[in-house]
Design a protein around this motif. Structure first.
Motif, mmCIF file in Angstrom:
data_model
loop_
_atom_site.group_PDB
_atom_site.id
_atom_site.type_symbol
_atom_site.label_atom_id
_atom_site.label_comp_id
_atom_site.label_asym_id
_atom_site.label_seq_id
_atom_site.Cartn_x
_atom_site.Cartn_y
_atom_site.Cartn_z
ATOM 1 N N ARG A 59 31.373 29.860 36.659
ATOM 2 C CA ARG A 59 31.325 31.329 36.715
ATOM 3 C C ARG A 59 29.977 31.813 36.178
ATOM 4 O O ARG A 59 29.585 31.443 35.053
ATOM 5 C CB ARG A 59 32.460 31.937 35.890
ATOM 6 N N GLU A 75 28.524 36.377 40.444
ATOM 7 C CA GLU A 75 28.724 37.828 40.508
ATOM 8 C C GLU A 75 27.354 38.460 40.276
ATOM 9 O O GLU A 75 26.637 38.084 39.339
ATOM 10 C CB GLU A 75 29.718 38.279 39.453
ATOM 11 N N ASP A 110 33.548 43.144 31.242
ATOM 12 C CA ASP A 110 34.624 42.827 32.185
ATOM 13 C C ASP A 110 34.545 41.380 32.640
ATOM 14 O O ASP A 110 35.560 40.678 32.724
ATOM 15 C CB ASP A 110 34.547 43.768 33.387
ATOM 16 N N PHE A 111 33.326 40.903 32.921
ATOM 17 C CA PHE A 111 33.147 39.510 33.343
ATOM 18 C C PHE A 111 33.618 38.552 32.251
ATOM 19 O O PHE A 111 34.331 37.570 32.530
ATOM 20 C CB PHE A 111 31.675 39.252 33.669
ATOM 21 N N ARG A 135 35.745 39.067 29.802
ATOM 22 C CA ARG A 135 37.206 39.115 29.627
ATOM 23 C C ARG A 135 37.907 38.323 30.713
ATOM 24 O O ARG A 135 38.869 37.589 30.448
ATOM 25 C CB ARG A 135 37.673 40.580 29.633
ATOM 26 N N ARG A 136 37.433 38.432 31.955
ATOM 27 C CA ARG A 136 38.037 37.673 33.052
ATOM 28 C C ARG A 136 37.756 36.180 32.922
ATOM 29 O O ARG A 136 38.554 35.342 33.359
ATOM 30 C CB ARG A 136 37.535 38.193 34.399
ATOM 31 N N SER A 137 36.639 35.832 32.303
ATOM 32 C CA SER A 137 36.292 34.420 32.101
ATOM 33 C C SER A 137 37.189 33.766 31.056
ATOM 34 O O SER A 137 37.270 32.529 30.993
ATOM 35 C CB SER A 137 34.834 34.292 31.684
ATOM 36 N N VAL A 188 40.447 34.092 30.858
ATOM 37 C CA VAL A 188 41.800 33.877 31.374
ATOM 38 C C VAL A 188 42.013 32.409 31.677
ATOM 39 O O VAL A 188 41.148 31.779 32.305
ATOM 40 C CB VAL A 188 42.039 34.729 32.634
#
Length: 214
Positions: A155, A187, A207-208, A210-212, A214
């Motif tokens: 990512r 992204e 946001d990136f 936080r999603r990373s 998961v």
């Protein structure tokens, strides 16, 4: 430790609590304290531990005059200075993970300007894949590319200003293209800003990350 550093835990949790680890690299002429104020802006649910590393070499724009620190010489970097900082940062990441074991092994490596270029280079060379790599106003060092094909699922977030007069936005566009040519889908976001960050760009970074996690 291979590098000096500053820590920040906006949630106020003690050192003994395992938290996701966000390692942040400053730009040329700055130091480990330069980006500390960003931590509360990008802290996530449950809290993160931020580690702001200090570049190894004093920045000397003119003979006899120094201010801040630098990760490498030149742009693009000279091979020797890049190799030296790359190894220091790899060693530092190992040591800091032992000192502050990250929750669920989650580590994000982020950087601004020089730090962004180094983050992208080193992020593909760690023994284990990182949760994410964040490149703010940086680029990609193409003279000694890591094995990008080995980590197609890595990512990566690239954020750059279209008005950047220090590192032109074409540098970020080039980094994106090279990664895509190796099967990596970063992204990518451009903002109408110069060589700095804005609340809008930091919202994308937050946001990136936080999603990373998961």
């Amino acid at each position: 430790m291979p590098l000096r550093y500053v820590t920040s835990v906006p949630s106020g949790q003690p050192d003994g609590v395992s938290l996701p680890l966000i390692v942040v690299l400053h730009g040329r002429g700055a130091d480990a304290n330069d980006l500390v104020d960003l931590a509360p802006m990008i802290d996530g649910p449950g809290g993160y531990r931020f580690v702001f590393a200090n570049a190894p070499a004093p920045f000397e724009p003119y003979p006899g005059m120094t201010f801040g620190y630098s990760w490498f010489d030149g742009w693009p970097p000279t091979a020797d200075s890049m190799a030296a900082s790359r190894q220091l940062l790899l060693d530092f990441l190992d040591e800091i993970a032992r000192r502050f074991p990250p929750k669920d092994g989650k580590v994000v490596l982020a950087g601004f300007s020089q730090g962004g270029l180094l983050a992208l280079d080193v992020g593909f060379r760690t023994p284990e894949p990182l949760a994410g790599i964040v490149v703010m106003s940086g680029g990609l060092y193409e003279e000694q590319l890591p094995d990008l094909d080995a980590r197609k699922d890595q990512r990566v977030l690239i954020v750059h200003g279209t008005l950047d007069d220090m590192i032109p936005v074409v540098t970020a566009r080039r980094a994106r293209r090279v990664l895509e040519d190796h099967g990596i889908q970063p992204e990518y976001h451009e903002f109408p800003m110069g060589h700095h960050v804005t609340p809008e760009s930091m919202a994308v970074v937050a946001d990136f990350i936080r999603r990373s996690m998961v």
